[in-house]
Design a protein around this motif. Structure first.
Motif, mmCIF file in Angstrom:
data_model
loop_
_atom_site.group_PDB
_atom_site.id
_atom_site.type_symbol
_atom_site.label_atom_id
_atom_site.label_comp_id
_atom_site.label_asym_id
_atom_site.label_seq_id
_atom_site.Cartn_x
_atom_site.Cartn_y
_atom_site.Cartn_z
ATOM 1 N N THR A 1 9.429 -57.396 -38.713
ATOM 2 C CA THR A 1 9.284 -55.930 -38.771
ATOM 3 C C THR A 1 10.630 -55.319 -39.140
ATOM 4 O O THR A 1 11.675 -55.869 -38.809
ATOM 5 C CB THR A 1 8.838 -55.330 -37.414
ATOM 6 N N PRO A 2 10.612 -54.165 -39.790
ATOM 7 C CA PRO A 2 11.886 -53.520 -40.101
ATOM 8 C C PRO A 2 12.546 -52.956 -38.837
ATOM 9 O O PRO A 2 11.863 -52.497 -37.918
ATOM 10 C CB PRO A 2 11.505 -52.402 -41.067
ATOM 11 N N VAL A 3 13.856 -53.008 -38.803
ATOM 12 C CA VAL A 3 14.614 -52.501 -37.651
ATOM 13 C C VAL A 3 14.319 -51.014 -37.422
ATOM 14 O O VAL A 3 14.218 -50.555 -36.283
ATOM 15 C CB VAL A 3 16.123 -52.732 -37.879
ATOM 16 N N GLU A 4 14.143 -50.277 -38.499
ATOM 17 C CA GLU A 4 13.914 -48.833 -38.396
ATOM 18 C C GLU A 4 12.645 -48.505 -37.612
ATOM 19 O O GLU A 4 12.536 -47.444 -37.008
ATOM 20 C CB GLU A 4 13.827 -48.186 -39.780
ATOM 21 N N LEU A 5 11.679 -49.421 -37.603
ATOM 22 C CA LEU A 5 10.449 -49.181 -36.846
ATOM 23 C C LEU A 5 10.755 -49.014 -35.365
ATOM 24 O O LEU A 5 10.150 -48.191 -34.689
ATOM 25 C CB LEU A 5 9.469 -50.339 -37.053
ATOM 26 N N TRP A 6 11.699 -49.771 -34.862
ATOM 27 C CA TRP A 6 12.015 -49.747 -33.433
ATOM 28 C C TRP A 6 13.117 -48.755 -33.101
ATOM 29 O O TRP A 6 13.102 -48.143 -32.030
ATOM 30 C CB TRP A 6 12.410 -51.149 -32.970
ATOM 31 N N LEU A 7 14.068 -48.586 -34.012
ATOM 32 C CA LEU A 7 15.212 -47.717 -33.722
ATOM 33 C C LEU A 7 15.071 -46.313 -34.279
ATOM 34 O O LEU A 7 15.791 -45.409 -33.865
ATOM 35 C CB LEU A 7 16.496 -48.348 -34.274
ATOM 36 N N GLY A 8 14.178 -46.135 -35.238
ATOM 37 C CA GLY A 8 14.045 -44.837 -35.877
ATOM 38 C C GLY A 8 15.109 -44.649 -36.941
ATOM 39 O O GLY A 8 15.938 -45.522 -37.175
ATOM 40 N N VAL A 9 15.034 -43.516 -37.601
ATOM 41 C CA VAL A 9 16.015 -43.184 -38.622
ATOM 42 C C VAL A 9 16.558 -41.792 -38.340
ATOM 43 O O VAL A 9 15.866 -40.939 -37.776
ATOM 44 C CB VAL A 9 15.417 -43.248 -40.051
ATOM 45 N N GLU A 10 17.777 -41.585 -38.737
ATOM 46 C CA GLU A 10 18.411 -40.299 -38.516
ATOM 47 C C GLU A 10 17.652 -39.218 -39.270
ATOM 48 O O GLU A 10 17.277 -39.388 -40.434
ATOM 49 C CB GLU A 10 19.856 -40.349 -38.998
ATOM 50 N N GLY A 11 17.393 -38.117 -38.607
ATOM 51 C CA GLY A 11 16.748 -36.979 -39.236
ATOM 52 C C GLY A 11 15.236 -37.040 -39.276
ATOM 53 O O GLY A 11 14.606 -36.175 -39.885
ATOM 54 N N ASN B 1 11.491 -36.356 -38.326
ATOM 55 C CA ASN B 1 10.880 -35.244 -37.602
ATOM 56 C C ASN B 1 9.885 -35.783 -36.567
ATOM 57 O O ASN B 1 9.661 -36.992 -36.473
ATOM 58 C CB ASN B 1 10.224 -34.249 -38.573
ATOM 59 N N GLU B 2 9.309 -34.894 -35.794
ATOM 60 C CA GLU B 2 8.407 -35.305 -34.711
ATOM 61 C C GLU B 2 7.180 -36.042 -35.238
ATOM 62 O O GLU B 2 6.723 -37.014 -34.624
ATOM 63 C CB GLU B 2 7.979 -34.086 -33.885
ATOM 64 N N MET B 3 6.645 -35.614 -36.386
ATOM 65 C CA MET B 3 5.471 -36.271 -36.956
ATOM 66 C C MET B 3 5.814 -37.697 -37.411
ATOM 67 O O MET B 3 5.053 -38.630 -37.168
ATOM 68 C CB MET B 3 4.918 -35.469 -38.140
ATOM 69 N N GLU B 4 6.975 -37.859 -38.022
ATOM 70 C CA GLU B 4 7.410 -39.188 -38.458
ATOM 71 C C GLU B 4 7.660 -40.093 -37.250
ATOM 72 O O GLU B 4 7.294 -41.266 -37.254
ATOM 73 C CB GLU B 4 8.680 -39.083 -39.300
ATOM 74 N N ARG B 5 8.268 -39.513 -36.215
ATOM 75 C CA ARG B 5 8.526 -40.286 -35.002
ATOM 76 C C ARG B 5 7.219 -40.724 -34.355
ATOM 77 O O ARG B 5 7.062 -41.873 -33.940
ATOM 78 C CB ARG B 5 9.349 -39.482 -34.011
ATOM 79 N N ALA B 6 6.256 -39.818 -34.271
ATOM 80 C CA ALA B 6 4.961 -40.146 -33.672
ATOM 81 C C ALA B 6 4.265 -41.259 -34.458
ATOM 82 O O ALA B 6 3.703 -42.194 -33.865
ATOM 83 C CB ALA B 6 4.085 -38.906 -33.597
ATOM 84 N N ALA B 7 4.308 -41.185 -35.789
ATOM 85 C CA ALA B 7 3.692 -42.221 -36.623
ATOM 86 C C ALA B 7 4.396 -43.567 -36.416
ATOM 87 O O ALA B 7 3.739 -44.615 -36.322
ATOM 88 C CB ALA B 7 3.744 -41.811 -38.088
ATOM 89 N N ARG B 8 5.731 -43.527 -36.331
ATOM 90 C CA ARG B 8 6.500 -44.752 -36.117
ATOM 91 C C ARG B 8 6.162 -45.368 -34.766
ATOM 92 O O ARG B 8 5.960 -46.584 -34.646
ATOM 93 C CB ARG B 8 7.998 -44.443 -36.210
ATOM 94 N N MET B 9 6.079 -44.543 -33.746
ATOM 95 C CA MET B 9 5.762 -45.030 -32.408
ATOM 96 C C MET B 9 4.337 -45.596 -32.349
ATOM 97 O O MET B 9 4.091 -46.608 -31.690
ATOM 98 C CB MET B 9 5.949 -43.919 -31.375
ATOM 99 N N ASP B 10 3.393 -44.950 -33.035
ATOM 100 C CA ASP B 10 2.019 -45.466 -33.098
ATOM 101 C C ASP B 10 1.995 -46.843 -33.748
ATOM 102 O O ASP B 10 1.308 -47.757 -33.275
ATOM 103 C CB ASP B 10 1.106 -44.512 -33.873
ATOM 104 N N ALA B 11 2.728 -46.991 -34.842
ATOM 105 C CA ALA B 11 2.787 -48.283 -35.525
ATOM 106 C C ALA B 11 3.400 -49.341 -34.604
ATOM 107 O O ALA B 11 2.905 -50.477 -34.535
ATOM 108 C CB ALA B 11 3.590 -48.163 -36.814
#
Length: 98
Positions: free
Chosen positions: A23-33, A35-45
């Motif tokens: 899995t990509p590291v960004e999936l677990w750590l997130g990326v700078e900037g 938004n809440e919708m992107e974060r929610a989608a990442r967390m769901d994945a």
């Protein structure tokens, strides 16, 4: 330095981790900037991946421990500190008077 993991090339440390974990590291750590919708989608994945592979956290922990042992073994050299009483803490001048 070039690494080969499961037949794939990894040039950077991030690529190596992504290939090693699947899995990509960004999936677990997130990326700078993000938004809440992107974060929610990442967390769901991430939740879906963990549901499909409940042993992933154990494998990730093992990889982290191996990396620390190989590249920063002093992090595991833990020395207990002497316990400070409130009175001793106050005498050091770093805490409030007891």
């Amino acid at each position: 330095m070039k690494y080969i993991v499961a037949g794939h090339s990894a040039v950077t440390a991030d690529e190596f981790v992504e290939l090693a974990l699947g899995t990509p590291v960004e999936l677990w750590l997130g990326v700078e900037g993000e938004n809440e919708m992107e974060r929610a989608a990442r967390m769901d994945a991430a939740r879906d991946i963990l549901a499909d592979d409940p042993e992933l956290p154990d494998r990730v922990s093992a990889v982290a421990v191996e990396a620390i042992e190989a590249f920063a073994p002093d992090l595991f050299n833990v020395v207990p500190f002497a316990r400070l009483t409130a009175r001793r803490w106050a005498r050091t001048g770093t805490g409030a008077a007891a």
